[in-house]
Design a protein around this motif. Structure first.
Motif, PDB file in Angstrom:
ATOM      1  N   GLU A   1       0.828  -1.208   0.000  1.00  0.00           N
ATOM      2  CA  GLU A   1       0.000   0.000   0.000  1.00  0.00           C
ATOM      3  C   GLU A   1       0.863   1.260   0.000  1.00  0.00           C
ATOM      4  O   GLU A   1       0.509   2.261  -0.636  1.00  0.00           O
ATOM      5  CB  GLU A   1      -0.950  -0.005   1.195  1.00  0.00           C
ATOM      6  CG  GLU A   1      -1.922  -1.170   1.233  1.00  0.00           C
ATOM      7  CD  GLU A   1      -2.856  -1.213   0.038  1.00  0.00           C
ATOM      8  OE1 GLU A   1      -3.073  -0.163  -0.608  1.00  0.00           O
ATOM      9  OE2 GLU A   1      -3.397  -2.307  -0.244  1.00  0.00           O
ATOM     10  N   THR A   2       1.980   1.221   0.703  1.00  0.00           N
ATOM     11  CA  THR A   2       2.909   2.354   0.701  1.00  0.00           C
ATOM     12  C   THR A   2       3.459   2.593  -0.694  1.00  0.00           C
ATOM     13  O   THR A   2       3.475   3.732  -1.193  1.00  0.00           O
ATOM     14  CB  THR A   2       4.064   2.091   1.690  1.00  0.00           C
ATOM     15  OG1 THR A   2       3.532   1.960   3.014  1.00  0.00           O
ATOM     16  CG2 THR A   2       5.074   3.224   1.670  1.00  0.00           C
ATOM     17  N   ALA A   3       3.917   1.520  -1.332  1.00  0.00           N
ATOM     18  CA  ALA A   3       4.467   1.647  -2.685  1.00  0.00           C
ATOM     19  C   ALA A   3       3.415   2.144  -3.663  1.00  0.00           C
ATOM     20  O   ALA A   3       3.688   2.994  -4.523  1.00  0.00           O
ATOM     21  CB  ALA A   3       5.018   0.296  -3.136  1.00  0.00           C
ATOM     22  N   LYS A   4       2.204   1.633  -3.550  1.00  0.00           N
ATOM     23  CA  LYS A   4       1.126   2.029  -4.461  1.00  0.00           C
ATOM     24  C   LYS A   4       0.801   3.517  -4.312  1.00  0.00           C
ATOM     25  O   LYS A   4       0.645   4.233  -5.316  1.00  0.00           O
ATOM     26  CB  LYS A   4      -0.111   1.179  -4.196  1.00  0.00           C
ATOM     27  CG  LYS A   4      -1.290   1.424  -5.142  1.00  0.00           C
ATOM     28  CD  LYS A   4      -2.358   0.363  -4.919  1.00  0.00           C
ATOM     29  CE  LYS A   4      -3.568   0.590  -5.816  1.00  0.00           C
ATOM     30  NZ  LYS A   4      -4.384   1.732  -5.344  1.00  0.00           N
ATOM     31  N   LEU A   5       0.735   4.004  -3.079  1.00  0.00           N
ATOM     32  CA  LEU A   5       0.441   5.419  -2.854  1.00  0.00           C
ATOM     33  C   LEU A   5       1.534   6.306  -3.442  1.00  0.00           C
ATOM     34  O   LEU A   5       1.257   7.333  -4.070  1.00  0.00           O
ATOM     35  CB  LEU A   5       0.283   5.694  -1.364  1.00  0.00           C
ATOM     36  CG  LEU A   5      -1.066   5.328  -0.745  1.00  0.00           C
ATOM     37  CD1 LEU A   5      -0.987   5.385   0.770  1.00  0.00           C
ATOM     38  CD2 LEU A   5      -2.165   6.260  -1.265  1.00  0.00           C
ATOM     39  N   LEU A   6       2.769   5.926  -3.262  1.00  0.00           N
ATOM     40  CA  LEU A   6       3.868   6.724  -3.800  1.00  0.00           C
ATOM     41  C   LEU A   6       3.872   6.681  -5.330  1.00  0.00           C
ATOM     42  O   LEU A   6       4.107   7.706  -5.989  1.00  0.00           O
ATOM     43  CB  LEU A   6       5.205   6.231  -3.244  1.00  0.00           C
ATOM     44  CG  LEU A   6       5.420   6.466  -1.748  1.00  0.00           C
ATOM     45  CD1 LEU A   6       6.693   5.768  -1.274  1.00  0.00           C
ATOM     46  CD2 LEU A   6       5.487   7.960  -1.425  1.00  0.00           C
ATOM     47  N   ALA A   7       3.591   5.504  -5.904  1.00  0.00           N
ATOM     48  CA  ALA A   7       3.529   5.392  -7.361  1.00  0.00           C
ATOM     49  C   ALA A   7       2.387   6.226  -7.926  1.00  0.00           C
ATOM     50  O   ALA A   7       2.523   6.855  -8.985  1.00  0.00           O
ATOM     51  CB  ALA A   7       3.363   3.930  -7.758  1.00  0.00           C
ATOM     52  N   GLU A   8       1.259   6.250  -7.240  1.00  0.00           N
ATOM     53  CA  GLU A   8       0.114   7.044  -7.693  1.00  0.00           C
ATOM     54  C   GLU A   8       0.447   8.538  -7.748  1.00  0.00           C
ATOM     55  O   GLU A   8      -0.178   9.283  -8.507  1.00  0.00           O
ATOM     56  CB  GLU A   8      -1.066   6.827  -6.744  1.00  0.00           C
ATOM     57  CG  GLU A   8      -1.737   5.474  -6.913  1.00  0.00           C
ATOM     58  CD  GLU A   8      -2.809   5.218  -5.865  1.00  0.00           C
ATOM     59  OE1 GLU A   8      -3.587   4.255  -6.049  1.00  0.00           O
ATOM     60  OE2 GLU A   8      -2.861   5.964  -4.862  1.00  0.00           O
ATOM     61  N   HIS A   9       1.418   8.949  -6.967  1.00  0.00           N
ATOM     62  CA  HIS A   9       1.796  10.366  -6.939  1.00  0.00           C
ATOM     63  C   HIS A   9       3.093  10.628  -7.684  1.00  0.00           C
ATOM     64  O   HIS A   9       3.722  11.671  -7.504  1.00  0.00           O
ATOM     65  CB  HIS A   9       1.874  10.853  -5.495  1.00  0.00           C
ATOM     66  CG  HIS A   9       0.512  10.968  -4.857  1.00  0.00           C
ATOM     67  ND1 HIS A   9      -0.162   9.877  -4.355  1.00  0.00           N
ATOM     68  CD2 HIS A   9      -0.315  12.032  -4.678  1.00  0.00           C
ATOM     69  CE1 HIS A   9      -1.329  10.265  -3.886  1.00  0.00           C
ATOM     70  NE2 HIS A   9      -1.452  11.569  -4.078  1.00  0.00           N
ATOM     71  N   GLY A  10       3.506   9.673  -8.529  1.00  0.00           N
ATOM     72  CA  GLY A  10       4.572   9.936  -9.480  1.00  0.00           C
ATOM     73  C   GLY A  10       5.939   9.401  -9.157  1.00  0.00           C
ATOM     74  O   GLY A  10       6.869   9.534  -9.969  1.00  0.00           O
ATOM     75  N   ALA A  11       6.129   8.802  -7.986  1.00  0.00           N
ATOM     76  CA  ALA A  11       7.453   8.299  -7.629  1.00  0.00           C
ATOM     77  C   ALA A  11       7.794   7.042  -8.412  1.00  0.00           C
ATOM     78  O   ALA A  11       6.914   6.236  -8.752  1.00  0.00           O
ATOM     79  CB  ALA A  11       7.520   8.006  -6.134  1.00  0.00           C
ATOM     80  N   THR A  12       9.075   6.871  -8.697  1.00  0.00           N
ATOM     81  CA  THR A  12       9.584   5.579  -9.145  1.00  0.00           C
ATOM     82  C   THR A  12       9.758   4.724  -7.898  1.00  0.00           C
ATOM     83  O   THR A  12      10.425   5.144  -6.943  1.00  0.00           O
ATOM     84  CB  THR A  12      10.931   5.728  -9.855  1.00  0.00           C
ATOM     85  OG1 THR A  12      10.743   6.449 -11.074  1.00  0.00           O
ATOM     86  CG2 THR A  12      11.563   4.376 -10.156  1.00  0.00           C
ATOM     87  N   VAL A  13       9.134   3.551  -7.868  1.00  0.00           N
ATOM     88  CA  VAL A  13       9.203   2.714  -6.677  1.00  0.00           C
ATOM     89  C   VAL A  13       9.956   1.424  -6.980  1.00  0.00           C
ATOM     90  O   VAL A  13       9.801   0.826  -8.047  1.00  0.00           O
ATOM     91  CB  VAL A  13       7.804   2.406  -6.115  1.00  0.00           C
ATOM     92  CG1 VAL A  13       7.146   3.688  -5.619  1.00  0.00           C
ATOM     93  CG2 VAL A  13       6.921   1.715  -7.127  1.00  0.00           C
ATOM     94  N   VAL A  14      10.791   1.039  -6.022  1.00  0.00           N
ATOM     95  CA  VAL A  14      11.546  -0.208  -6.100  1.00  0.00           C
ATOM     96  C   VAL A  14      11.024  -1.116  -5.009  1.00  0.00           C
ATOM     97  O   VAL A  14      11.135  -0.789  -3.813  1.00  0.00           O
ATOM     98  CB  VAL A  14      13.055   0.023  -5.923  1.00  0.00           C
ATOM     99  CG1 VAL A  14      13.816  -1.302  -6.019  1.00  0.00           C
ATOM    100  CG2 VAL A  14      13.578   1.031  -6.947  1.00  0.00           C
TER     101      VAL A  14
END
Length: 322
Positions: A34-47
């Motif tokens: 859920e943390t990764a998804k929220l950050l991705a939804e706001h434009g971050a590249t997530v690893v």
């Protein structure tokens, strides 16, 4: 950043994350996902740094299906293995010359006593020693980035924890609750000691901690039956006062990661006396978590056990003695 009109910090308060790269451990399910998804939804590249590569790939596919323009990478990382940690750190450093966020989210607890391949008790290895080593080995990728952050996820259970440096691995007797509480107290002590070192060096990176309250995840899947029953989503209507969704639980780590008003050494979690549920705000950790003598001794022991020594200052690269 001002809170929204309901005085609640929600996904609507997450600022634009485009151009930022975030590494989230244990991101294939639960709070990490859920943390990764929220950050991705706001434009971050997530690893997504996960123990199981297939699960990581599945999680990445779920995020990209929900967020079509998301940039999602995966990284195999087993925090219970120093060899895996070193290999993952080498790969991450090769692929990413700079990092904005490291979120030490992965954690667990074994109901029965077990040692890792390195001879560490598995809970302290996965929850503290592994994150300690991984953070140190990629620290230089954060130290060159203004506004970068290291966020470590603790638990309200830290209040019941003690650090026994004479028997950190429970060779004299194991109770899974004590192992978990110790590791979550160690997460906070690590954060506070790391922040002190970063501040002393004038580093652009800060260390922040968070806890999700009582979040309904798969965390208790190996626990006794009464724990597993309490985690079941179909009981949400009966346990809403005691537990909250993983989506809501993840907000504490996200706020610690992105709120421009956060300071090094802050601790975020649900409000109130019990801190079980609610939207995240700054909270206080137990007095023993601020014991600087124990923080320093735990740091020294963690360096000795992992072979990873942090160097903050002119030399930005960690030293690996093993």
């Amino acid at each position: 950043m001002a809170l929204n009109s309901r005085q609640r910090w929600t996904p609507a308060d997450i600022p634009d994350q485009r151009g930022r790269t975030a590494v989230i451990t244990g991101a294939n399910r639960g709070l990490g996902f859920e943390t990764a998804k929220l950050l991705a939804e706001h434009g971050a590249t997530v690893v997504l740094a996960c123990r199981n590569a297939d699960n990581a790939a599945h999680a990445a596919a779920r995020i990209t299906a929900s967020v079509p323009n998301a940039t999602v990478r995966t990284l195999r990382l087993d925090l219970g293995s120093l060899a895996s940690i070193r290999h993952a750190a080498d790969r991450l450093r090769a692929d990413h010359p700079r990092l904005d966020l490291l979120i030490n989210n992965a954690g667990g607890v074994r109901p029965r006593y077990a040692l890792t391949e390195d001879g560490f008790e598995s809970t302290v290895a996965t929850n503290h020693l592994g994150p300690f080593a991984f953070t140190g080995l990629i620290l230089d990728r954060l130290l060159t980035v203004p506004g970068s952050r290291i966020v470590t996820v603790s638990s309200i259970g830290h209040r019941r924890g003690t650090i026994n440096l004479d028997d950190l691995h429970f060779a004299r007797g194991y109770r899974y609750q004590h192992a978990y509480f110790q590791s979550k107290l160690a997460n906070l002590m690590f954060t506070y000691e790391l922040q002190r070192r970063l501040a002393a060096a004038g580093a652009p990176t800060i260390a922040v901690a968070a806890h999700p309250g009582n979040a309904r995840t798969q965390f208790g899947r190996e626990m006794p039956v009464w724990v597993r029953i309490g985690m079941r989503p179909e009981l949400a209507m009966l346990t809403w006062w005691l537990m909250q969704s993983p989506q809501k639980g993840a907000l504490a780590a996200v706020r610690a990661s992105v709120d421009p008003d956060a300071h090094g050494g802050d601790y975020y979690g649900p409000p109130g006396r019990a801190q079980f549920t609610g939207y995240p705000t700054r909270v206080e950790s137990a007095a023993r978590s601020h014991d600087t003598t124990t923080q320093h001794r735990l740091w020294q022991e963690s360096e000795r056990l992992t072979g990873v020594t942090y160097t903050v200052g002119r030399s930005l690269s960690p030293q690996n003695r093993s």
